[in-house]
Design a protein around this motif. Structure first.
Motif, short mmCIF file in Angstrom:
data_model
loop_
_atom_site.label_atom_id
_atom_site.label_comp_id
_atom_site.label_asym_id
_atom_site.label_seq_id
_atom_site.Cartn_x
_atom_site.Cartn_y
_atom_site.Cartn_z
N GLU A 286 0.87 -1.19 0.00
CA GLU A 286 0.00 0.00 0.00
C GLU A 286 0.90 1.23 0.00
O GLU A 286 1.96 1.22 0.60
CB GLU A 286 -0.88 0.02 1.25
CG GLU A 286 -1.76 -1.20 1.38
CD GLU A 286 -2.44 -1.27 2.73
OE1 GLU A 286 -1.85 -0.82 3.72
OE2 GLU A 286 -3.56 -1.81 2.78
N THR A 287 0.47 2.27 -0.69
CA THR A 287 1.21 3.53 -0.66
C THR A 287 0.64 4.37 0.47
O THR A 287 -0.56 4.66 0.50
CB THR A 287 1.07 4.28 -2.00
OG1 THR A 287 1.60 3.44 -3.03
CG2 THR A 287 1.83 5.59 -1.98
N VAL A 288 1.49 4.73 1.42
CA VAL A 288 1.06 5.52 2.58
C VAL A 288 1.67 6.91 2.46
O VAL A 288 2.88 7.05 2.31
CB VAL A 288 1.48 4.86 3.91
CG1 VAL A 288 1.04 5.71 5.09
CG2 VAL A 288 0.92 3.45 4.01
N ILE A 289 0.83 7.92 2.53
CA ILE A 289 1.29 9.30 2.50
C ILE A 289 1.06 9.89 3.88
O ILE A 289 -0.08 9.98 4.33
CB ILE A 289 0.53 10.11 1.44
CG1 ILE A 289 0.71 9.48 0.05
CG2 ILE A 289 0.99 11.57 1.44
CD1 ILE A 289 -0.15 10.08 -1.02
N LYS A 290 2.15 10.23 4.55
CA LYS A 290 2.06 10.78 5.90
C LYS A 290 2.27 12.29 5.85
O LYS A 290 3.28 12.76 5.33
CB LYS A 290 3.11 10.14 6.81
CG LYS A 290 2.88 8.67 7.03
CD LYS A 290 3.90 8.10 7.99
CE LYS A 290 3.61 6.63 8.21
NZ LYS A 290 4.50 6.07 9.24
N LEU A 291 1.31 13.01 6.38
CA LEU A 291 1.39 14.47 6.44
C LEU A 291 1.58 14.90 7.88
O LEU A 291 0.98 14.34 8.79
CB LEU A 291 0.09 15.09 5.90
CG LEU A 291 -0.33 14.68 4.49
CD1 LEU A 291 -1.69 15.30 4.17
CD2 LEU A 291 0.69 15.12 3.48
N SER A 292 2.42 15.91 8.08
CA SER A 292 2.60 16.46 9.42
C SER A 292 2.65 17.98 9.34
O SER A 292 2.82 18.55 8.27
CB SER A 292 3.87 15.92 10.06
OG SER A 292 5.00 16.24 9.30
N GLU A 293 2.45 18.60 10.48
CA GLU A 293 2.43 20.04 10.65
C GLU A 293 1.12 20.64 10.13
O GLU A 293 0.06 20.25 10.62
CB GLU A 293 3.66 20.69 10.02
CG GLU A 293 4.98 20.17 10.61
CD GLU A 293 6.17 20.58 9.79
OE1 GLU A 293 6.12 21.61 9.11
OE2 GLU A 293 7.17 19.84 9.84
N GLN A 294 1.16 21.55 9.15
CA GLN A 294 -0.05 22.26 8.73
C GLN A 294 -0.34 22.06 7.24
O GLN A 294 0.55 22.16 6.41
CB GLN A 294 0.11 23.76 8.99
CG GLN A 294 0.26 24.09 10.46
CD GLN A 294 0.29 25.58 10.70
OE1 GLN A 294 0.21 26.39 9.79
NE2 GLN A 294 0.41 25.95 11.96
N LEU A 295 -1.61 21.79 6.95
CA LEU A 295 -2.08 21.71 5.56
C LEU A 295 -2.93 22.95 5.34
O LEU A 295 -4.06 23.03 5.80
CB LEU A 295 -2.89 20.44 5.33
CG LEU A 295 -3.47 20.24 3.93
CD1 LEU A 295 -2.37 20.24 2.87
CD2 LEU A 295 -4.27 18.95 3.87
N GLU A 296 -2.33 23.95 4.71
CA GLU A 296 -3.02 25.23 4.51
C GLU A 296 -2.83 25.70 3.08
O GLU A 296 -2.40 24.93 2.24
CB GLU A 296 -2.54 26.26 5.55
CG GLU A 296 -1.05 26.26 5.84
CD GLU A 296 -0.23 27.07 4.88
OE1 GLU A 296 -0.75 27.97 4.22
OE2 GLU A 296 0.96 26.80 4.78
N THR A 297 -3.18 26.91 2.79
CA THR A 297 -3.22 27.42 1.43
C THR A 297 -1.92 27.17 0.66
O THR A 297 -1.95 26.64 -0.45
CB THR A 297 -3.53 28.93 1.43
OG1 THR A 297 -4.77 29.14 2.12
CG2 THR A 297 -3.65 29.46 0.02
N LEU A 298 -0.80 27.53 1.21
CA LEU A 298 0.48 27.38 0.50
C LEU A 298 0.94 25.94 0.43
O LEU A 298 1.42 25.48 -0.60
CB LEU A 298 1.55 28.25 1.14
CG LEU A 298 1.30 29.76 1.08
CD1 LEU A 298 2.38 30.52 1.83
CD2 LEU A 298 1.21 30.23 -0.36
N THR A 299 0.80 25.20 1.53
CA THR A 299 1.29 23.81 1.53
C THR A 299 0.36 22.87 0.78
O THR A 299 0.80 21.81 0.33
CB THR A 299 1.48 23.30 2.97
OG1 THR A 299 0.24 23.37 3.67
CG2 THR A 299 2.54 24.10 3.69
#
Length: 66
Positions: A10-23
């Motif tokens: 499985e492809t796992v995409i881990k996000l951390s910190e902030q998901l906002e307009t620029l990111t």
């Protein structure tokens, strides 16, 4: 924001910190590559996100519909 992609059964995409307009722009570029590949199962792990803006939420909803 940090994006880590782990490929395997499985492809796992881990996000951390902030998901906002620029990111969300960077995340959209990365997720587009993954979805265009031959990955059968993609798992999005947002357990380490500390903030999601309306732009980030919009992107997640768009991905869910696709």
């Amino acid at each position: 924001m940090t994006i880590k992609i782990e490929n395997g059964k499985e492809t796992v995409i881990k996000l951390s910190e902030q998901l906002e307009t620029l990111t969300s722009i960077d995340f959209e570029k990365e997720i587009t590559k993954v979805l265009a590949s031959d990955a059968e199962t993609v798992i999005l792990d947002g357990t380490e996100l500390t903030y999601v803006s309306s732009a980030g939420l919009r992107l997640l909803l768009t991905l869910q519909k696709g």
